[in-house]
Structure formats: C-alpha cells, structure tokens
Design an enzyme around this catalytic site. Sequence first.
Site, mmCIF file in Angstrom:
data_model
loop_
_atom_site.group_PDB
_atom_site.id
_atom_site.type_symbol
_atom_site.label_atom_id
_atom_site.label_comp_id
_atom_site.label_asym_id
_atom_site.label_seq_id
_atom_site.Cartn_x
_atom_site.Cartn_y
_atom_site.Cartn_z
ATOM 1 C CB ALA A 1 -0.931 -0.015 1.214
ATOM 2 C CG ASP B 1 6.885 -6.406 -1.768
ATOM 3 O OD1 ASP B 1 6.721 -7.580 -1.390
ATOM 4 O OD2 ASP B 1 6.265 -5.440 -1.275
ATOM 5 N NE ARG C 1 -4.010 -2.379 2.757
ATOM 6 C CZ ARG C 1 -4.247 -3.661 2.513
ATOM 7 N NH1 ARG C 1 -5.339 -4.020 1.860
ATOM 8 N NH2 ARG C 1 -3.406 -4.584 2.927
ATOM 9 C CE LYS D 1 1.360 -7.326 -2.154
ATOM 10 N NZ LYS D 1 1.280 -6.899 -0.751
ATOM 11 C CG ASP E 1 4.389 -5.831 5.913
ATOM 12 O OD1 ASP E 1 5.589 -6.132 6.113
ATOM 13 O OD2 ASP E 1 3.600 -6.576 5.306
ATOM 14 C CG ASN E 2 8.580 -6.911 8.862
ATOM 15 O OD1 ASN E 2 9.685 -7.037 9.377
ATOM 16 N ND2 ASN E 2 8.388 -6.989 7.544
ATOM 17 C CB CYS F 1 -1.494 -20.699 33.238
ATOM 18 S SG CYS F 1 -1.385 -19.088 34.042
#
Length: 1179
Positions: free
Chosen positions: A601, A627, A638, A651, A699-700, A755
């Site tokens: 995007a 990419d 988008r 991409k 994006d990370n 837990c």
Amino acid sequence: MAPSWPEKGNHPHYNSGNNKHVILYYDKKSNTRRTPTQTHFRAKFQKYPYLSRFITKSNQTLLHSLHNSKPNRRNTISLSFPIRFHFFLPYRLFHHMLPRKRLSEGEVVVEEPINNNNGNNNLGSVKKTRNGESTVNESDKSFSSGGDNSNSTGNLIAASSMAFGNSNAQEIDEDLHSRQLAVYGRETMRRLFASSVLVSGMRGLGAEIAKNLILAGVKSVTLHDEGTVELWDLSSNFVFSENDLGKNRAVASVSKLQELNNAVLVLSLTTKLTKEQLSNFQAVVFTEVSLEKAVEFNDYCHSHQPPIAFIKTEVRGLFGSVFCDFGPEFTVVDVDGEEPHTGIIASISNDNPALVSCVDDERLEFQDGDLVVFSEVHGMKELNDGKPRKIKNARAYSFTLEEDTTNYGAYEKGGIVTQSKQPQVLNFKPLREALNDPGEFLLSDFSKFDRPPLLHLAFQALDKFISEIGRFPVAGSEEDAHKFISIANNINGNLGDGRLEDVNPKLLQQFAFGARAVLNPMAAMFGGIVGQEVVKACSGKFHPLFQFFYFDSVESLPTEPLHPDDLKPINSRYDAQISVFGQKLQKKFEDAKVFVVGSGALGCEFLKNLALMGVSCGGQGKLTVTDDDVIEKSNLSRQFLFRDWNIGQAKSTVAASAAASINPQLNIEALQNRVSSETENVFHDTFWENLSIVINALDNVNARLYVDQRCLYFQKPLLESGTLGAKCNTQMVIPHLTENYGASRDPPEKQAPMCTVHSFPHNIDHCLTWARSEFEGLLEKTPAEVNAYLSNPSEYTNAMKNAGDAQARDNLERVLECLDKEKCEAFEDCIIWARLKFEDYFANRVKQLAYTFPEDAATSTGAPFWSAPKRFPRPLQFSSSDPSHLQFLMAASILRAETFGIPTPDWVKNPTKLAVVVDRMIVPDFQPKKDAKIVTDEKATSLSTASVDDAVVIDDLIVKLERLRSNLPPGFRMKPIQFEKDDDTNYHMDVIAGLANMRARNYSIPEVDKLKAKFIAGRIIPAIATSTAMATGLVCLELYKALDGGHKLEDYRNTFANLALPLFSMAEPVPAKVIKHQDLSWTVWDRWIIKDNPTLRELLDWLKEKGLNAYSISCGSCLLFNSMFPRHKERMDKKVVDLARDIAKMEIPSYRRHIDVVVACEDDDDNDIDIPQVSIYFR
C-alpha cells in the site's frame, strides 16, 4: 424446481412506469432457457459476462444470440428474483465474478435510469455504446458524447463497465475489504455503499480524492471539470498522460479511475454546475471553485433537506486548506473508532460516591466524564441494569462512580465495566458565516501556532487576485507578489478587531509564487485528509474536521534563494513543480538514485508520487523497488496500482510497470528479493554506496530495523512511515542530524500468560489465541511431525532420543496418537474425530478443571481461587440442533479429511444429514482424574512437565511407532494445513471461530462473528487508503528537503496523525546524540574508515594518534586482539583482514571490500570511550 412468478402487474416491484426490468433465470433441472418474454431467462456469461445483467426485453438481438447459444453450466448464473435496474440489481453479490478490465470492442447498447439519493432524476439515464463511451439522456433532451464537449449543455459520461446497485441488497466482499472492514465495520461500509459523491476539479487534488473514495467503495463518484488537460497537470495527476492533452479533465479521468473498483459507478460531468444538481449527492467536494461560487453552493447544501455535506479544499504550491460543513446538526455515531475500553472489577464500595477498583491485569483507559455500563456484578446487582453511568477521578486501576450505592447490595465478586460511547451532535456554520468567524483552527504544527489565521487571509486574497486579474500570480513575479500582498493587506485592514498584527510579507510572497502549482505530495496528503472527511460525512464514523484546516510546508523550499528565471516553465511535464522549486532542484530529483523497500500500500503510493515528481527520471537517475510478496485480492482495496487480473503476480513487477505507465521517463528496476542479511549479495556494498536516499514501505519492525542499520552504516537518508487504520506516522532519519529509527523502540506488546490462554481465559482474545494454537497444532504441526518421522524414521527417533526432554516426549505422543487412535481412513472417521474433539475441548477439560479447582476453591493464602480476572467455566452439552455445534463439526471434519487425503462427500455440508450421522455416535463418559496437573503459574512458558522417566517413555513410544509404521501403506504421508485467513471457502476460519466461540461459551465470554475472529486470530492490520495517501504525501514533502541536501534539523518534520479525530502532530526529529573526546566528536552516524589494508599494529597506532588506547579488538564473535594476552602480540604485524579469516574463520565474499571490527578503547586516564565502528578496507 423453478419458482412460479406472478404475472406482470401483480409483483410488488414490477409496475414501475417506464422503468425497464430484467428477470434472469436458468432452469438447471431441464438445462434449457426460456424465451425472452417469459419470466425465466438463462444468462450466458461470455467474454463480458456482466453485460447479461443489463438485458432488457427491448434488446432482442442480444437476447436472440444468447437464447440460441448452447447451454454451458460453467458459464451460467442463476437469479431467481425480479430486478429493477435502479433499485434491485444486487451488483456486489456477483462482484467477485466480474472482470475489471475496461471494455473495448463488441459492447452492447444498454440504457439504464440513473438513481439519485433524493428521488430526483436530474441526471437522466446512461446509454452505453458499442465503442465504450456513454451518453446521458435527460428527459427528452439529448446530450452528445464524444467530440467537442463544449457545445453540450450537460454531459455526464459513465465508464461503460459499471452498473447501478441498491445498497440494501449489496453484500460486502469481505475478501476484498477485510482490512478496511477492520477500520470501519459493516454498518459504515453499508452506508458508504449507498453514498454518491461529487468531486469538482480534476487536477491532482481532485484525482487523489476520487481515487481514495473509489477504493473505499462508495456507490458512485461523479467527476466534474470544465477544463482540458494541460502539460502543467502531468506533475500532479496520476491518471493523465501526454495522450490526454487537450481532452476534458473529467472525461480523461473516468476510465482509469473506474479500473480501481468496478463496484463503484464513476461518472463525468463536463459543463457548468448548477446548485440544483448537488441534490443528487450525499457529499460534494470542490477543489477548484471561486469563493463566491463556493458560498452559493454551500448555502444550498447547508439548507437542503437533508443537508448535503460540503467540502472546499485547495492546494496552492506548498500551502493547503480544507473547509467542512456537514449541516446545522450532524450526528457523529462513533467519535474515534476505537473499541470501547473495559475493566474487570475487583471491588465496589457502598458509598456516595462509590469507589470502583479493578484488577491490575491491565491499566484502565477511562477518562473523567466517560459513561460506563456494568454487567455480571454479583451482590450489587442494582448496577446490572444496563444504564450508562458517569465516572470521575479516573485512575490506572480505579475510578469513582457518581452514584450513591449506600443502600445497594454488598459487592460479592465478578463484574465487567465497559465504556459506553455516545453519539455527538455538531453544529456546523455555513461558509458565509465561517469566513468572518472561523472559530478555532485545527493546528498541525505548534511551532506555527500563528500561521492558520494568516493562511485564512492568504487564500481569500488569492481568490480576490484571480477575480480581479483573471489569472494566478506568476511564479517569480515581484509585481504580482506585491499586488497579492496589497490585496491581503486591504482585506486585513477591513477585519476590525480580527485584524492581524503581522501579515508576514515573505510568507505571502512564497504563497503567491507557488499559487498556480498543484504539487503531487500536497495533493496526496490533502487527498487522504479530504477523502477521509467524505467518508465521515457519508457514514457518521469518526469526528469531522471542524471546520477550517490550513497547512504549509515552506521548509521544503530550497535553502538557497531562487532566481525568477529558474522558476520559468520549460515546456516540461514538471513545469508546475519547477515553478515552486526551480530547475536546479528538479535536476537533482531526476538524477537521484532511490531505493524503495516494499511495494504494498505505501509502496504503490510512493511509486506514483515519485513518478509524478520526476524522481529518478533523468539520465543519471535510477529507482530500485523490491518486494518478495505476490498480489492477493485483499490488496486491491488500497494498493491502487494493482488490478484483479494481477492476482498472483509479483507486487514489485506490477507496481514498477504501473509507475512507468504514469511517467514513461521513470528509470525503474523491480526486484523480488527480501532485504535482509541473506540477500547482501544482491544489495551489496556498492549498491548501498551509490544510493541517494532510501524510502521504507514496509509492514514489519524487523525489516525496518535491518534497513535502518544499513542506512546508518552507509550514511544514507532514510524516510520512514507506517499506518495503522486511520493513524499514520512518519520519521525522518537524516545522516548526522537525527537519531536513527532503531534508537527508540516501542514497548513490546503484552502477551497473556500461557496458563491464562489454556485454562483461565477472560476475554475473546484469549479464546482466539488458544483456537489459533490448537488449529496449528492439530492440522499443521502434528501432520508435519508425522511426515518428518515417516521421511526418515531413524534420524527422527535419534533426534528425539538425544533431546530426551518433555517436548520430545510430547512430539512422539502426538505422532503416535495421530497414526493410531486418531487415524482416519474414511470420512466418517473424521466426523468421529471432530465429535470427540468437541467433547474433549468443551466438556471433558472443563469438567476436569472444575474438579481440580471447584468453584469454592481457595489459594494457599485463603483467597478465593476463582477471583477476578478468572472466570469459572461450565461444560457444554453437545446438541445437533445447535447450528454452531454442527458448523464446527462440519468444518473440523473436512479439514481433518484433507490432512489424510480423504475426499469430502457433499452430504456432510447438509446439516440435517450430518446431524443424523452425529446423533448415532456414542461418546464415552468422562471421569475426572484426581492427579491431573493443571498449570497455574503465570510465568510458565510450557504446559509440558519434565519427568525423570522421559527417556524410558521415549524409548517405549519409539517401539510402538515402529510397529505402527510397518502397517502403513507404502509412501503414506499426511498433508499439513497452513492457516490462510483470506480464503473464506477453506473452512480455516470456521474451525478457529468455532473453537474460540465454544470456549467463550464455556467461560461466559461474549462471542464474536467470523469476521471479527478473522481480524484477531489472523492478526489482520487495519488499513485504509486515506491514511496511506496522507503518510506518503508527508514523506515526499520531506523528500524535497533530503534531496536538496542543505536543510537543518529544525527544517525537518516527524508526524503523527489520526484522521479519525482528526489530529495532526508535527515536530522536529530528535537529534543524534553527540559523543566528544578531546577535540573529536561523533554520533551514531559516524564510521571510522581505514584504507590500504592495515596491519594490527597500524590500526593500533592510528587510534593512538587520536588519543585512544585500544585494549580489545573483535570481529563478529571472535577476539582478534586483547592487550591482556601476551600471545596476541605475535599478531601485531599481520593484516587485520587475515586475522579475521584465520581466527574468526570469516568467509569474505568477492563483492565485499572491507570488514568491520569493534574496538574497545580508553583514554590516557583509563576512562572507557565508546568509539564508532571501524571499517578496514582491504581492496
């Protein structure tokens, strides 16, 4: 059996005057089609299948050709209901079937009435022609299409591949809009689907606004412009090419904008607007309109019933403005779009006012004045009436309730408190009033707190200048600037008490010089802002901009003064940009070597912006984009450079091709490599050294940190940005000026204890985390373990023996169970497996937990074990009459069958037949174990408990596995299922949502639908086009500064924005920390370089000259030298690079020309000095 239909005249939607109708139906039973005059008709999908939806009884030729074609089940669709074109055509129901390419040849004339939201048919009907153009008939008047538009009285041209639809019958394509749904929700999306919008003025700003609205999925967008495309427009409008020069701007925009989303009707209007035409829209946006005309249009919109949302916006050079008026009383349904905050109650006092304390599991996010609702309170049941109550004295874990609880029942336990978000009504003033009484301006930069009133004046002065002179001020013209400043002074002099003390002539001159130019970064930024405001106007979602917003980025101007001759047009597509920045800076743009990391995007927007700005479009320039991802359907809402026929393609390749079509001069190379330490042979030293600048579109965080380190190492500017729903941020990382991206870190996300997730969940997130874990364990990890064992049994069993721990034991147990007790050979076995899993998860485990820890259990301190936030669970009783139970069994059995390669029979998808099979099953009774171990330690990281007998158990398991393996068919393998959230037909989310909701039912936790479950379990990042566009526009304004190269720290801006509020916060970047030693100083940006392949002694002497005594030198994890070791002195005359090869065993690739060493130093007073990294160049 085909349904019977009422005769014409009897159907409630059949009698409608002159409206044409179509009823499509293919009788599958007889495999035949009916005659066109009957109520059944088979629609055959051919090259353009969606044309069949527009067939009317008058289209005899087309009907005849379809009627005589051979039946083909694969190319047919069945509709068993009548459709009225402008009310009952369910377009979106079949949206996923429709190709999105523009029509070319062979199209058919189809005439449709145009629907508008207020019942007026002022816009007439659209006639689609064979050549793909469209004309409009208004009553008996005929409007021409094509040729010279200037002679027509009202052209409205529609893209030929679009149809009309009724929002009430439209379904949301969740695959396409999943990220947007995570921001807006279904109700907002439905309101958007029913909204028609006018965008007037199709220069760069109008195109950006229209793009964002079409991607958002409004019902229709009408583009209005009376002018023609000029070369000047090509630097800001991404839909124009040189082939469009001389064409009407609106007409030239329709087809390319229509490609973005065929579910949106895109029309063009090419003649003078009348205010009455505005009644056809829910919202109108004007980007090129005089103030006088704007006031007239706004008065009409403000007084219209219902009011029409009115937005006036402009970008003039590096200055921009927005004005919003959504009517006298506009209701904001959701002010900020955030989930209501909640808290788990620990105690409530019987006081006036009452003190409410919550568990310290998470901080409360309540604020004074918030309204809250109580539920599940034991004892003080008076609070469970659902009534919103106001709070005050909000603290991290408590608040005061403005209520007397003295006579209420005493609080016992439990309870949830939830924020109650209330609608807000805003009273907008019309433009006529707001011009003289603007109220408070929305600030974006607190260092410019006095700027908005001056820009309010400047935009009025520009309007008057144009009305008097008949043109914009000429860039670099001192005469025009003086005239403009004089007009501004006259307006200011008539303001009375509102008069400004300082009109800042220099700023007004800068405003005048760039007034004609629409710059792409400004258009992108304001396109995002205004696009979001239209969404607010159509939906009531988020707080509108109230009412004026002004912005400038004069800091983006070159640091050196510009000569008027440098601003003159040169008959280039970049003339508008040259008129602001000059030819010299434009040449820098064109010769820049830019690296864009990511083409999602953000990447798509960046590539568009860079192409329009002319970056890397010169003989020396080059843009590299990389990419490693491929295009998916969910990207299309988008990532606007992609179309649905690109799904599955790389991409970067598609984005690069699309960017080159925007500007053929762009020198771009697309790569499919992930930027990481593994690809340093691709992105090698020479690659980084030759770059001018790096733009992240990632994006990370991990990838961002790696690129940040590379830019830090090679001292390259890095422009960073990110989005999260309606929020966005930008960060400028400039060598030797700012801190780097990795210098500050966000705190890690809080993880629920293991837990809690496995035994004591208290919210739906815990249930979904557990469900995702179980899905992966059952359907991916266990089958993968089975395959690992079967592929190489001896190697696998030896590895388990060597590990000899609880994890190895668990792995072997799971493999054995899968191949023995839970092995499936027929589909009925899979149903049995799913039914037993249901019983195990939602009945037996809960019974065991309640047996081990009864409801009245106490801790070692005597406190109730089941105190907040723990919730006491209740087992579920399976019922085949519960649709959710059957849905889980169906989905789980289908996926289990898939792992074993067993075909799925059709009958399993029939709830009645599945229920019959399930009801015949006998489920064994469950007896709780007295010695069951349930982990309650919140610090525990594993549910497996080690045992001294693990090795013996492992040996026994291996023997049993070998025995089982001998009975398996040759070549037997399982098929692990990897979770895929974006395919609603694969049953993955059905299983996860079923697991989570059944578990939530155990613990009386509110359940969620499959879409909400997908957002949480799939870890979907909310994303919308508007915030993405704004972020990239802001970054490209900083790109002007970075490529110019002479700007100071205070010229740059980092930004945080939230379009939902709206909030814009801009500030200088944090400067890089400076370290000083004697007369030396350095920052994290510095890297000391030693060339000519030095020896260890030469390196130590070089440092000694700087007053530094090196006592330790390391390369990687190996120590090359330490002054404490006498033998290291033998290395003094060896080359440092040879020491790295011999001692550190470093393999130096051929493309590497240097190695890096870390040197620990101290000064003459034995104080440690933290010096930069040292690079040893040996080639």
